[in-house]
Design a protein around this motif. Structure first.
Motif, short mmCIF file in Angstrom:
data_model
loop_
_atom_site.label_atom_id
_atom_site.label_comp_id
_atom_site.label_asym_id
_atom_site.label_seq_id
_atom_site.Cartn_x
_atom_site.Cartn_y
_atom_site.Cartn_z
N GLU A 289 0.87 -1.34 0.26
CA GLU A 289 0.25 0.02 -0.17
C GLU A 289 0.89 1.18 -0.10
O GLU A 289 1.67 1.35 0.91
CB GLU A 289 -0.97 0.08 1.18
CG GLU A 289 -2.06 1.22 1.46
CD GLU A 289 -2.75 0.98 2.61
OE1 GLU A 289 -2.65 1.74 3.56
OE2 GLU A 289 -3.44 -0.08 2.71
N TRP A 290 0.68 2.10 -0.90
CA TRP A 290 1.47 3.38 -1.21
C TRP A 290 0.51 4.54 -1.01
O TRP A 290 -0.28 4.87 -1.77
CB TRP A 290 2.10 3.40 -2.62
CG TRP A 290 3.06 4.46 -2.74
CD1 TRP A 290 3.52 5.36 -1.87
CD2 TRP A 290 3.95 4.35 -3.74
NE1 TRP A 290 4.51 6.10 -2.64
CE2 TRP A 290 4.77 5.34 -3.82
CE3 TRP A 290 4.00 3.57 -5.06
CZ2 TRP A 290 5.82 5.81 -4.88
CZ3 TRP A 290 5.08 3.91 -5.90
CH2 TRP A 290 6.11 4.99 -5.82
N ASN A 291 0.90 5.46 0.20
CA ASN A 291 0.01 6.40 0.51
C ASN A 291 -1.54 6.03 0.43
O ASN A 291 -2.53 6.74 -0.12
CB ASN A 291 0.07 7.76 -0.30
CG ASN A 291 1.49 8.38 -0.27
OD1 ASN A 291 2.18 7.96 0.85
ND2 ASN A 291 2.17 9.18 -0.98
N GLY A 292 -1.99 5.02 1.09
CA GLY A 292 -3.34 4.54 1.29
C GLY A 292 -3.79 3.85 -0.03
O GLY A 292 -4.84 3.03 -0.03
N THR A 293 -2.96 3.33 -1.28
CA THR A 293 -3.57 2.90 -2.29
C THR A 293 -2.81 1.59 -2.50
O THR A 293 -1.70 1.50 -2.37
CB THR A 293 -3.46 3.81 -3.65
OG1 THR A 293 -4.01 5.00 -3.59
CG2 THR A 293 -3.77 2.94 -4.99
N VAL A 294 -3.40 0.27 -2.62
CA VAL A 294 -2.59 -0.96 -2.83
C VAL A 294 -2.13 -0.82 -4.37
O VAL A 294 -2.98 -0.71 -5.33
CB VAL A 294 -3.80 -2.05 -2.49
CG1 VAL A 294 -3.10 -3.43 -3.10
CG2 VAL A 294 -4.22 -2.02 -1.26
#
Length: 399
Positions: A289-294
């Motif tokens: 997960e990158w800044n809340g995005t998978v």
């Protein structure tokens, strides 16, 4: 009916009674850091349960997992059985208290000894070879014969949640090397194995459960521009040694009994010391997960070498394995684009933009946060969890 909240027993709860990972927590009170097991979204300190744990209580009455790691597999099994009895009991045991995870801070749970990082995903290795050496074969001839690895820096292994400052180093330039903060900061989603038991040399694959206590997630932070300039001919050094993050909770190896799978065929017979008499690959499903995005869902079952083979190779020359040693799998990548376990691969060396919640990235920017999670199939349709490993990038600290 038990004294533990029902939510901890839900079939999809990754940290229920079939998982029970160990960690060290600090509630900011007079008790200080203490060993605990995770039960759902709570920590259960173990030192106050001496009446229930009996003679095994000494293994978990301090501020570190070190005494527990130094014990034997037999003792690990007995303690785990007693803790499960406590959690599954109908009456609340004397001294038991469940602390919400939001009220405690997870600490690095053990003293890290030697640290070894492997390179055991064929998909990752082939991707990196094509990116960094496009005019050559992506895999070197030795890769399918042994688990390639290197010794890392144990002193910069940090617990999940620790911020990571952008590292400095030399980078390749058209007019020679340039010095400054890394501009191509990356992650590697990995699985780590925490060693315990007696000191040993030349550990056969059949003895891995005697010397691996449990499993954590690992983020092997990587400065690709520093790495690209320095790594030939001796391999990773400053591009990776600045920080390696690990989970705050160690899931016991025994919790993965239902997740064991054979490793993929490498196309030829293994050297004898790498042959397994039972499979030690693991069916783990990771998410990055990158800044809340998978942005990726790597699959650990695709790894070409198991933890048993890695430990056997690590010790075959006479090197020791000791309690507190840590070894990591190498980047976990699957065959498809959405299963790549590093941003080097997802961006194909910076060529392709990655959608991160409406913004685009190639490599990490200051303020970015990465969280890696994982689960595995458990017994009777349950889920076994690996505690997250998280970190936020801070600006370079001034050099």
């Amino acid at each position: 009916m038990t004294w533990v909240p029902d939510a901890a027993f839900a079939p999809d709860q990754p940290f229920g009674p079939r998982t029970l990972p160990y960690g060290v927590v600090d509630a900011g009170d007079a008790d200080g850091p203490r060993v605990a097991v995770r039960v759902g979204d709570h920590a259960l300190p173990l030192a106050p349960l001496r009446e229930s744990l009996g003679d095994l209580a000494d293994l978990v009455s301090g501020s570190s997992l070190d005494p527990l790691l130094a014990a034997s597999r037999v003792e690990w099994g007995k303690l785990r059985a007693r803790v499960r009895e406590v959690v599954n009991g109908s009456a609340k045991p004397s001294g038991a208290s469940l602390l919400p995870l939001t009220d405690v801070r997870g600490l690095l749970p053990f003293t890290v000894g030697d640290y070894v990082d492997f390179y055991s995903s064929s998909h990752h290795a082939e991707n990196v070879g094509r990116i960094m050496r496009p005019e050559t074969e992506p895999l070197f001839p030795n890769w399918t014969h042994l688990p390639v690895g290197y010794h890392g820096r144990a002193g910069t292994v940090v617990v999940s949640g620790t911020d990571v400052a952008r590292p400095y180093g030399q980078r390749r330039g058209s007019d020679g090397p340039h010095f400054g903060p890394s501009a191509r900061l990356d992650i590697e989603a990995e699985v780590g194995f925490v060693c315990g038991g007696p000191v040993a040399r030349r550990v056969p694959t059949s003895d891995v459960a005697e010397h691996v206590f449990g499993v954590v997630l690992v983020n092997d932070w990587s400065a690709r521009d520093i790495q690209g300039w320095e790594y030939q001919p001796l391999g990773p050094f400053l591009g990776k040694s600045f920080a390696t993050s690990v989970s705050a909770w160690v899931t016991p190896l025994d919790a993965f009994a239902a997740a064991r799978v054979p490793v993929p065929d490498v196309g030829h017979p293994r050297v004898d010391y790498l042959v397994e008499d039972s499979p030690w690959g693991l069916d783990l499903r990771l998410a990055v997960e990158w800044n809340g995005t998978v942005v990726s869902r790597p699959t650990f079952a695709d790894m070409s070498y198991s933890c048993a083979q890695q430990l056997a190779h690590m010790t075959i020359n006479g090197a020791t394995v000791r309690p507190g040693d840590l070894f990591a799998s190498g980047t976990v990548s699957g065959p498809s684009v959405d299963q790549r376990g590093s941003f080097l691969e997802l961006s194909w060396g910076g060529r392709d933009k990655i959608d991160v919640g409406g913004e685009t990235r190639t490599f990490l920017e200051d303020g970015d946060t990465v969280v890696i999670t994982a689960t595995a199939p458990g017994e009777d349709g349950s889920v076994v969890g690996l505690a997250e490993v998280a970190g936020t990038v801070l600006p370079a600290d001034g050099g």
